[in-house]
Enzyme design. Structure first.
Site, short mmCIF file in Angstrom:
data_model
loop_
_atom_site.label_atom_id
_atom_site.label_comp_id
_atom_site.label_asym_id
_atom_site.label_seq_id
_atom_site.Cartn_x
_atom_site.Cartn_y
_atom_site.Cartn_z
N GLY A 103 36.19 58.16 -13.57
CA GLY A 103 36.65 57.17 -14.54
C GLY A 103 35.90 55.88 -14.26
N CYS A 104 36.51 54.75 -14.66
CA CYS A 104 35.81 53.48 -14.49
C CYS A 104 36.07 52.93 -13.10
CB CYS A 104 36.24 52.51 -15.57
SG CYS A 104 35.86 53.13 -17.20
N VAL A 105 35.57 53.63 -12.10
CA VAL A 105 35.75 53.17 -10.72
C VAL A 105 34.42 53.22 -9.98
CG1 VAL A 105 38.15 53.80 -10.54
CG2 VAL A 105 36.41 55.49 -10.00
#
Ligand code: HEM
Lengths: 105, 238, 442
Positions: A103-105
């Site tokens: 994800g957005c990590v």
């Protein structure tokens, strides 16, 4: 599927080096994976973090929030980075045998 | 050959230009704009923005000032040439008599505007060509990009030559177009300089609908998509 | 050439891996189909004058110095095929116009370079004709997907989304545990019981980014405090705790499905308003694409910054900038929020109320440069490229002299700390709602 061999232990891993099958995880595997993340020796502090993540994962099938991890283990984020140079998401989760957080990590 | 260029090719040019334009523009409108693709902040009057884009090349002015100088000069030259050709040929240089000038004054004015337009277009095109040959812009150019400019330069140069070195009688040209438009046979000679200029001009017009030169239509259609707001009201006017 | 790893298994995407020969055979037909579908793509293929205004406008080119990252040259990778095969009179004019046919190597090049484009749309801003290479990039990634070429990372996200309703793969029990923990944290801090209601019927359905339940927890806390202070009933839908819609970047079907899920949840929870959290492209997808995908809809779609600015302006919530200290803050405009989403002045209005010292970076607002990870370029294996893509941003931030960068987008939040570390910038970073949460008077 890529394989890695550490100290005679052969592991099926994904392209990021995370173990393919999280259920096979055990302490030996953790020690082997630690080497790939620049952690030469798993100390009591390391185990505290790794076991916390592992147990959370077994209960919820996901890594705990970083903030919760810090609070419940009593380590600051900085201390976690000192223990796991590549950070909680990459280093600690990998050693704890989780799939790579995405994800957005 | 000469006869073909002045007597036959023009009709072909006309057909190719008109049908080419229709074909291309219909093609664009056949595909859709399914989503709202505009950029913000959206102007209150997209039409006004488009007009500013046409009149002033606003975006280029805002972001690429040196290119704007070259490009604006070049296009202004082309635009004046376009107007000048229609007026100059239709009135054989006497168009300014409409504004009260004497025929001699009108011819002088016509010549002066021609010089201005021809110079702008020539040096504009030359500057654009040199820019294209240097460093960064060279990296993004293909053969056609040079050919476009060379073709325009050829037209402009032969045009300028007809005004200065090898003067062509405008009355003769006017008569020729009158004959051409009324489908009368062209059974007389025209100056070679004119025929060469005219030939290149027709190549440009035939080629225009199938090339990037159609940016004058497609570019503006695209810009309109970017500029048209989505019409949704803000929660808070800031 | 630093390309993402390709997925070997595309499920649940409706595509399959093709062999080279089949890819080459199918490519042109797919390009033709896309050109027939999208006017903007078609115009981009046919109307570029190669003026070069986009060259120095693109952070991807400025950072990598690779000519194929110049927007028009990137587009040429497919435009050259278009000229050769599709453009009218291509037989006569194609070759001279730089036309080439499709080959397996060319497709690899597409995969490399269209995954070095952040789809930030800065080229569209500076192009005299508004030619949008982001749109070309979206189309080419779609073509690549249909040819079975999708990054492994992206497929992983689509899979998580299908299984759990968010990119990270957080199932409901984990979400509830996380919300409970954050509620405890807020209680410890404020002595007030502030809730994060999940799946309750409410007028407002707030859609966070799933990363807010892993790293960006303060963003979530800021939102919870704000709705608490405003006294408004709100909820988050466990079935879609994801503002991000990765479909926008590469696949229309994925985008549509995500959007439909969003609308369904709003209906189920009887929400009148969907409020999108701090995610750039997700906001663009929800605001700009909903009508085209699943519209028309009667639910209002807002961004959390619109809400916060409104609450502050109307005195519905009170904030104290002292609480965010004396340090200097600067604001990074996420591309999809600003240029592509019209959230430009709201964050500035909020910032001026919640911090004491705010400086702009240059350029800013719609002219701002991308963080370097836009369009989902968060793959670990292209880290080297990502750092190059973040170079212009790092220079911009450095020039402001600020101590703290506010970047309200989960992709920016994931990318920027790495960029700052790589370029040795000792700056902190967080979202904007984080600061609202700190400044709010409860
Ligand atoms: C409303 C009409 C037009 C507009 C708004 C327009 C605008 C532009 C702009 C913004 C550029 C890019 C900047 C540049 O490279 O110079 C350009 C390029 C160009 N235009 Fe136009 N144009 C128009 C009509 C025309 C016409 C009628 C011609 C000639 C037949 C023409 C010939 C060219 C050429 C050859 C270039 C490329 C120059 C180069 O290679 O650098 N344009 N135009």
């Amino acid at each position: 599927m890529p394989q890695i061999e550490i100290d005679g232990l052969v592991l099926n891993v994904d392209e990021d080096g995370f173990i393919e099958d999280p259920t096979i995880w055990n302490e030996e595997i953790a020690k082997a994976l630690a080497k790939t993340e620049g952690v030469t020796e798993l100390t009591e502090d390391h185990w505290k973090v790794v076991n916390y993540i592992r147990n959370y994962y077994l209960q919820y099938q996901i890594a705990p929030m970083i903030r919760k991890l810090c609070k419940d283990t009593g380590f600051s984020l900085k201390e976690i980075y000192e223990l796991f140079p590549s950070g909680p998401a990459k280093g600690a989760c990998k050693i704890a045998g989780l799939p790579k957080p995405t994800g957005c990590v | 050959m000469k006869h073909f260029v002045v007597g036959v090719l023009p009709y072909l040019t006309f057909l190719i230009l008109v049908f080419g334009l229709i074909y291309r523009i219909r093609g664009w409108y056949a595909s859709k704009v399914k989503y709202q693709l505009n950029l913000f902040p959206a102007p209150d009057t997209p039409g006004g923005e488009i007009l500013k884009e046409i009149l002033f090349f606003k975006t280029l002015y805002r972001f690429e000032r040196p290119l704007w100088v070259m490009s604006y000069g070049f296009h202004l030259g082309i635009f004046l040439i376009f107007i000048g050709h229609i007026a100059g040929i239709a009135f054989a240089g006497h168009q300014f008599t409409l504004f009260g000038a004497t025929p001699e004054q009108s011819e002088k004015l016509s010549f002066a505007f021609g010089m201005l337009a021809g110079t702008l277009a020539f040096f504009g095109a030359l500057a654009l060509l040199l820019r294209r040959l240097s460093g960064q812009v060279k990296q993004v150019s293909d053969p056609w990009d040079y050919i476009d400019l060379l073709l325009i330069l050829a037209i402009v140069t032969t045009g300028n030559a007809m005004r200065t070195l090898a003067p062509v009688e405008l009355f003769a040209v006017k008569k020729y177009f009158a004959d051409l438009f009324s489908l009368r046979p062209i059974n007389y000679e025209l100056p070679t300089a004119f025929v060469i200029h005219y030939f290149f001009g027709q190549i440009l017009l035939m080629y225009l609908p199938f090339s990037k030169l159609l940016h004058l239509a497609g570019g503006l259609i695209n810009k309109a998509i970017i500029l048209t707001g989505d019409g949704k009201a803000k929660l808070l006017k800031l | 050439m630093n390309a993402p790893q390709k997925a070997k298994d595309l499920a649940p995407l409706p595509y399959r891996i093709l062999d080279d020969e089949e890819k080459v055979r199918k490519a042109v037909a797919i390009i033709r189909e896309k050109a027939a579908e999208s006017r903007m793509f078609k115009l981009a293929m046919e109307c570029c004058t190669k003026c070069g205004a986009c060259i120095n406008a693109c952070h991807s080119y400025l950072g990598t110095e690779d000519p194929y990252n110049i927007p028009t040259k990137r587009a040429d990778l497919v435009r050259s095929v278009y000229k050769q095969e599709i453009m009218p009179l291509s037989g006569v004019l194609g070759k001279v116009a730089g036309g080439i046919g499709v080959s397996a190597e060319l497709l690899e090049k597409w995969f490399t370079y269209f995954y070095q484009c952040n789809q930030c749309r800065r080229c569209a801003l500076v192009c005299p004709f508004g030619i949008d290479t982001a749109e070309v990039s979206i189309m080419v990634r779609q073509i690549l997907a249909e040819l079975g070429m999708v990054p492994r990372f992206t497929v992983g996200i689509v899979k998580n989304m299908a299984n759990t309703g968010n990119n990270m793969g957080i199932a409901k029990p984990a979400l509830l545990d996380s919300c409970e923990f954050l509620e405890e944290e807020m209680y410890e801090e404020t002595g007030i019981k502030i809730r994060i209601p999940v799946d309750e019927e409410a007028d407002i359905m707030y859609v966070p980014s799933s990363a807010d339940f892993f790293v960006n927890t303060n963003t979530m806390i800021g939102v919870a405090k704000m709705y608490h202070a405003a006294g408004i009933k709100w909820t988050i839908p466990s079935e879609i705790i994801e503002a991000a819609n990765f479909g926008l970047f590469f696949d229309e079907k994925v985008m549509k499905e995500h959007n439909r899920r969003l609308l369904d949840c709003a209906k189920k929870l009887k929400a009148k308003k969907i409020v999108q959290g701090e995610c750039g492209h997700g906001w663009r997808a929800a605001r700009m694409y909903t009508d085209g995908l699943n519209g028309p809809v009667d639910v209002e779609i807002r961004h959390i910054h619109e809400e916060a600015a409104y609450f502050i302006a109307r005195g519905i919530i009170k904030v104290d900038p002292e609480k965010n200290g004396d340090i200097v803050y600067t604001y990074h405009d996420p591309c999809n929020l600003a240029r592509a989403g019209d959230i430009i002045e709201e964050p500035r209005f909020i910032l001026r109320h919640v911090v004491k010292n705010f400086v702009e970076m240059t350029p800013n607002r719609e002219e701002n440069f991308c963080c370097g990870a836009g369009s989902g370029l968060l793959m670990e294996e292209i880290m080297e490229t990502r750092m190059k893509l973040g170079k212009v941003k790092a220079e911009q931030v450095k020039k402001t002299g600020a101590d703290y960068v506010v970047a309200p987008c989960s992709i920016c939040k994931a990318q920027l700390p790495l960029v700052f570390e790589y370029y040795n910038l000792p700056v902190e970073m967080s979202g904007l709602m984080d600061l609202v949460g700190k400044a709010i008077i409860l």
